[in-house]
Motif scaffolding. Structure first.
Motif, mmCIF file in Angstrom:
data_model
loop_
_atom_site.group_PDB
_atom_site.id
_atom_site.type_symbol
_atom_site.label_atom_id
_atom_site.label_comp_id
_atom_site.label_asym_id
_atom_site.label_seq_id
_atom_site.Cartn_x
_atom_site.Cartn_y
_atom_site.Cartn_z
ATOM 1 N N ALA A 166 1.256 -1.643 -0.040
ATOM 2 C CA ALA A 166 0.215 0.453 0.214
ATOM 3 C C ALA A 166 0.490 1.253 0.269
ATOM 4 C CB ALA A 166 -0.578 -0.181 0.802
ATOM 5 N N ASP A 167 0.693 2.791 -0.221
ATOM 6 C CA ASP A 167 1.157 3.543 -0.499
ATOM 7 C C ASP A 167 2.045 3.427 -0.986
ATOM 8 O OD1 ASP A 167 -0.403 5.275 -0.244
ATOM 9 O OD2 ASP A 167 0.018 5.504 2.518
ATOM 10 N N GLU A 168 2.644 2.457 -2.477
ATOM 11 C CA GLU A 168 3.782 2.317 -3.355
ATOM 12 C C GLU A 168 4.730 3.732 -3.993
ATOM 13 O OE1 GLU A 168 4.665 -0.649 -7.355
ATOM 14 O OE2 GLU A 168 3.283 -0.575 -6.742
ATOM 15 N N ARG A 169 5.296 4.464 -3.790
ATOM 16 C CA ARG A 169 5.688 5.405 -3.940
ATOM 17 C C ARG A 169 7.393 5.329 -3.942
ATOM 18 N NH1 ARG A 169 5.207 4.763 1.494
ATOM 19 N NH2 ARG A 169 6.650 4.617 2.873
ATOM 20 N N VAL A 170 7.541 5.952 -4.868
ATOM 21 C CA VAL A 170 9.125 6.359 -5.212
ATOM 22 C C VAL A 170 9.334 7.796 -5.237
ATOM 23 C CG1 VAL A 170 8.769 6.357 -8.181
ATOM 24 C CG2 VAL A 170 10.699 5.663 -6.750
ATOM 25 N N PRO A 171 10.999 8.434 -5.362
ATOM 26 C CA PRO A 171 11.490 9.210 -5.161
ATOM 27 C C PRO A 171 11.162 10.331 -6.563
ATOM 28 C CG PRO A 171 12.317 8.309 -3.439
ATOM 29 C CD PRO A 171 11.966 7.529 -4.304
ATOM 30 N N VAL A 172 10.629 11.576 -7.527
ATOM 31 C CA VAL A 172 10.961 11.680 -8.372
ATOM 32 C C VAL A 172 12.221 12.284 -8.722
ATOM 33 C CG1 VAL A 172 10.382 13.767 -9.539
ATOM 34 C CG2 VAL A 172 8.742 12.971 -7.901
ATOM 35 N N GLU A 173 13.449 12.301 -7.933
ATOM 36 C CA GLU A 173 14.444 12.336 -8.183
ATOM 37 C C GLU A 173 15.229 11.081 -8.871
ATOM 38 O OE1 GLU A 173 16.064 14.765 -9.180
ATOM 39 O OE2 GLU A 173 15.724 16.641 -8.229
ATOM 40 N N ALA A 174 14.703 9.864 -7.670
ATOM 41 C CA ALA A 174 15.440 8.879 -8.348
ATOM 42 C C ALA A 174 14.674 8.165 -9.383
ATOM 43 C CB ALA A 174 14.882 7.882 -7.142
ATOM 44 N N LEU A 175 13.628 8.530 -9.850
ATOM 45 C CA LEU A 175 13.273 8.618 -11.553
ATOM 46 C C LEU A 175 13.962 9.875 -12.539
ATOM 47 C CD1 LEU A 175 9.437 8.908 -10.511
ATOM 48 C CD2 LEU A 175 10.842 6.273 -11.019
ATOM 49 N N PHE A 176 14.144 10.353 -12.048
ATOM 50 C CA PHE A 176 15.326 11.335 -13.318
ATOM 51 C C PHE A 176 16.439 10.469 -13.271
ATOM 52 C CE2 PHE A 176 12.996 15.490 -11.613
ATOM 53 C CZ PHE A 176 11.380 15.272 -12.772
ATOM 54 N N PHE A 177 17.466 10.019 -12.351
ATOM 55 C CA PHE A 177 18.265 9.362 -11.801
ATOM 56 C C PHE A 177 18.003 8.394 -12.749
ATOM 57 C CE2 PHE A 177 20.826 6.307 -10.179
ATOM 58 C CZ PHE A 177 22.267 6.433 -10.420
ATOM 59 N N GLY A 178 17.201 7.272 -12.885
ATOM 60 C CA GLY A 178 17.218 6.263 -13.517
ATOM 61 C C GLY A 178 16.852 6.250 -14.900
ATOM 62 N N THR A 179 16.799 7.501 -15.390
ATOM 63 C CA THR A 179 15.953 7.475 -16.575
ATOM 64 C C THR A 179 17.610 8.107 -17.150
ATOM 65 O OG1 THR A 179 13.995 8.799 -17.082
ATOM 66 C CG2 THR A 179 14.966 9.118 -18.329
ATOM 67 N N ARG A 180 18.364 8.851 -16.859
ATOM 68 C CA ARG A 180 19.534 8.989 -17.025
ATOM 69 C C ARG A 180 20.481 7.842 -17.455
ATOM 70 N NH1 ARG A 180 18.546 13.326 -13.173
ATOM 71 N NH2 ARG A 180 21.221 12.459 -12.143
ATOM 72 N N VAL A 181 20.471 7.329 -16.380
ATOM 73 C CA VAL A 181 21.383 6.169 -16.926
ATOM 74 C C VAL A 181 21.076 5.250 -17.780
ATOM 75 C CG1 VAL A 181 22.058 3.756 -15.138
ATOM 76 C CG2 VAL A 181 22.187 6.018 -13.875
ATOM 77 N N THR A 182 20.009 4.327 -17.777
ATOM 78 C CA THR A 182 19.494 4.148 -18.296
ATOM 79 C C THR A 182 19.378 3.857 -19.858
ATOM 80 O OG1 THR A 182 17.618 2.849 -16.948
ATOM 81 C CG2 THR A 182 17.331 2.627 -19.153
ATOM 82 N N ALA A 183 19.483 5.458 -19.672
ATOM 83 C CA ALA A 183 19.561 6.085 -21.862
ATOM 84 C C ALA A 183 21.309 5.671 -21.640
ATOM 85 C CB ALA A 183 19.064 7.217 -21.659
ATOM 86 N N ARG A 184 22.529 5.677 -20.717
ATOM 87 C CA ARG A 184 23.471 6.043 -21.414
ATOM 88 C C ARG A 184 23.786 3.834 -21.148
ATOM 89 N NH1 ARG A 184 27.459 9.388 -19.629
ATOM 90 N NH2 ARG A 184 26.615 11.181 -18.528
ATOM 91 N N ILE A 185 23.519 3.131 -20.840
ATOM 92 C CA ILE A 185 22.964 1.834 -20.772
ATOM 93 C C ILE A 185 22.816 0.785 -22.057
ATOM 94 C CG2 ILE A 185 22.106 -0.384 -19.935
ATOM 95 C CD1 ILE A 185 21.919 0.641 -17.307
ATOM 96 N N LEU A 186 21.427 1.920 -22.290
ATOM 97 C CA LEU A 186 20.888 1.329 -24.223
ATOM 98 C C LEU A 186 21.750 1.971 -25.063
ATOM 99 C CD1 LEU A 186 17.038 1.395 -23.173
ATOM 100 C CD2 LEU A 186 18.610 -0.384 -22.732
ATOM 101 N N ARG A 187 22.247 3.262 -25.218
ATOM 102 C CA ARG A 187 22.945 3.584 -26.418
ATOM 103 C C ARG A 187 24.557 3.140 -25.790
ATOM 104 N NH1 ARG A 187 25.310 9.004 -24.296
ATOM 105 N NH2 ARG A 187 26.867 7.712 -23.516
ATOM 106 N N ASP A 188 25.108 2.656 -25.369
ATOM 107 C CA ASP A 188 26.276 1.363 -24.616
ATOM 108 C C ASP A 188 26.562 -0.211 -24.996
ATOM 109 O OD1 ASP A 188 27.691 4.915 -25.147
ATOM 110 O OD2 ASP A 188 27.425 4.557 -22.824
ATOM 111 N N ALA A 189 25.017 -0.459 -24.594
ATOM 112 C CA ALA A 189 25.819 -1.537 -23.571
ATOM 113 C C ALA A 189 25.803 -2.292 -25.529
ATOM 114 C CB ALA A 189 24.204 -2.292 -23.905
#
Length: 434
Positions: free
Chosen positions: A411-434
């Motif tokens: 219940a109240d599943e949640r995540v910090p918005v800043e963590a989502l921004f971090f995840g987006t930046r890191v994932t973009a790097r991974i997918l570009r370079d993988a």
């Protein structure tokens, strides 16, 4: 809040839009609506807008998945499947502080069913896929973006169905990236470890059956099946299976111990804090009694009683766990086994893990990627049938006291918005370079 890029803004927009689509998967066809298809259509329309050739797969009404491919620079490099599931588990809205499908943000925290499991990654992947297409980014290898239905009920109408019936959609794929991992855990000195699931335990069910003589309840018997079953179930509950030193676990001990500055072994994981139970569950076989069945009338001692166990099996332990469980329950208890879903294990030191480390380091120079064994299952198990090696890594940098694992199905599943921004930046790097 730091400067937010257009990519991060778009990812958050898609994550919130997907959370607002009620795609609850009850596991019962009679109570499942069309939410998964509505979510898949949302994804498909936004991929179509930027020129992807998308494939919508809907084996039964309301249970749709969508898949698209982006060509890479090296046609000889195996394709990478980046996937997320669009369904979510049910909610009891009375236990929520904020509307479960409202995608509301309060004090920098996004609330909603799917915030971490796993519409966060779906939104990130959608935003990155669109950005790559708009900006003409050509990744190192082909990327297959997959958004699956039905993961929460075993992938019957999602990944499993597609693997069995449309395997050509994954032609040339050798690795996959999805849940469950990537969340930061605190290390000494304000540093962080980011766990990557390089293995998943196998799944099976064992049914224990005790037999005795049926009798009238007023005359206790020495071979009461209910009593004998209860002893066996209690023995299972009290038993602690031995640590299995898999390649993944050895790598975890090595890297986490080095990063924390203190050796780590399977006997004492207490300094892992809220992650200790997760790592411990992956370090050994486990058996959890979940279903009991005995009798039907209060004055009749039944001739048989049974209990079903949820058994999770470490890699290479399919035979050993059967021997171990038999020793725990004793010779007078019958054990029958359901069909196994085998464990999977990808190389813990493969090239992709190095790419994950480089991508994390670019955003968190003190971050260390550490392989671990996931005690549960993801759609990576289905993809493994095509020879695709699966990794679980949804990168989220969170405060030291924020338990991302505790958000799954809560219940109240949640995540910090800043963590989502971090995840987006890191994932973009991974997918570009993988």
């Amino acid at each position: 809040m730091s400067h937010v890029s257009p990519l991060e803004e778009e990812a958050l927009e898609h994550i919130r839009a997907l959370i607002r689509i009620d795609s609850v998967n009850t596991g019962d066809a009679r109570t499942i609506g069309d939410g998964e298809t509505r979510a898949a259509l949302y994804v498909q329309q936004r991929l179509d807008e930027v020129g992807y050739d998308t494939t919508l797969v809907e084996p039964v009404p309301g249970r749709a998945s969508v898949i698209a491919r982006l060509a890479g620079q090296d046609p000889d490099a195996g394709a990478l499947v980046a996937h997320a599931h669009l369904d979510v588990v049910p909610v009891d809205a009375e236990n929520w502080t904020h509307p479960p499908f409202g995608a509301e943000i309060h004090d920098g925290i996004l609330y909603g069913r799917g915030a971490v499991d796993m519409k966060d990654f779906a939104g990130m992947l959608l935003a990155i896929a669109r950005a790559f297409r708009r900006e003409g980014v050509v990744p190192r290898r082909d990327l297959i973006f997959a958004f699956f239905a039905d993961e929460e009920a075993g992938g019957v109408w999602g990944a499993r169905w597609i693997v069995q019936n449309r395997p050509e959609l994954f032609a040339g794929a050798t690795e996959a990236l999805s849940e469950v991992g990537g969340f930061s855990l605190p290390l000494p000195g304000d540093r962080r470890a980011y766990l990557v699931a390089t293995a998943e335990k196998g799944v099976t069910a064992a049914t224990l059956t005790a037999r005795g003589h049926a009798a009238h309840g007023s005359r206790p018997t020495a071979d009461n099946a209910v009593v004998r079953l209860a002893r066996a179930v209690a023995a299972v509950g009290a038993h602690r299976f031995p640590v299995v030193r898999t390649a993944t676990l050895e790598r975890f001990f090595e890297l986490y111990g080095r990063a924390s500055g203190e050796p780590l072994d399977g006997d004492d994981l207490s300094r892992l804090g809220f992650a200790a139970s997760l790592i411990d569950a992956g370090a050994r076989n486990t058996a959890s009694p979940t279903v009991l069945a005995a009798g039907g009338k209060i004055n009749v001692i039944p001739a048989a009683a049974s209990a079903t166990l949820d058994v999770r099996v470490a890699p290479g332990q399919a035979d050993a766990v059967r021997t171990q469980l038999a020793a725990v329950v004793g010779d007078d208890i019958e054990i029958t086994w359901a069909r196994d879903i085998p464990a999977i294990e990808a190389p813990a030191d493969g090239r992709l893990v190095g790419v994950l480390q480089e991508a994390v380091s670019a955003e968190d120079p003190d971050g260390t990627v550490v392989p671990y064994l996931l005690p549960a299952s993801t759609d990576n198990k289905h993809l493994s049938r095509l020879g695709i090696r699966g990794y679980g890594f949804v990168p989220l940098r969170v405060p030291a006291d924020f338990d991302v694992y505790g958000q799954f199905h809560a219940a109240d599943e949640r995540v910090p918005v800043e963590a989502l921004f971090f995840g987006t930046r890191v994932t973009a790097r991974i997918l570009r370079d993988a």
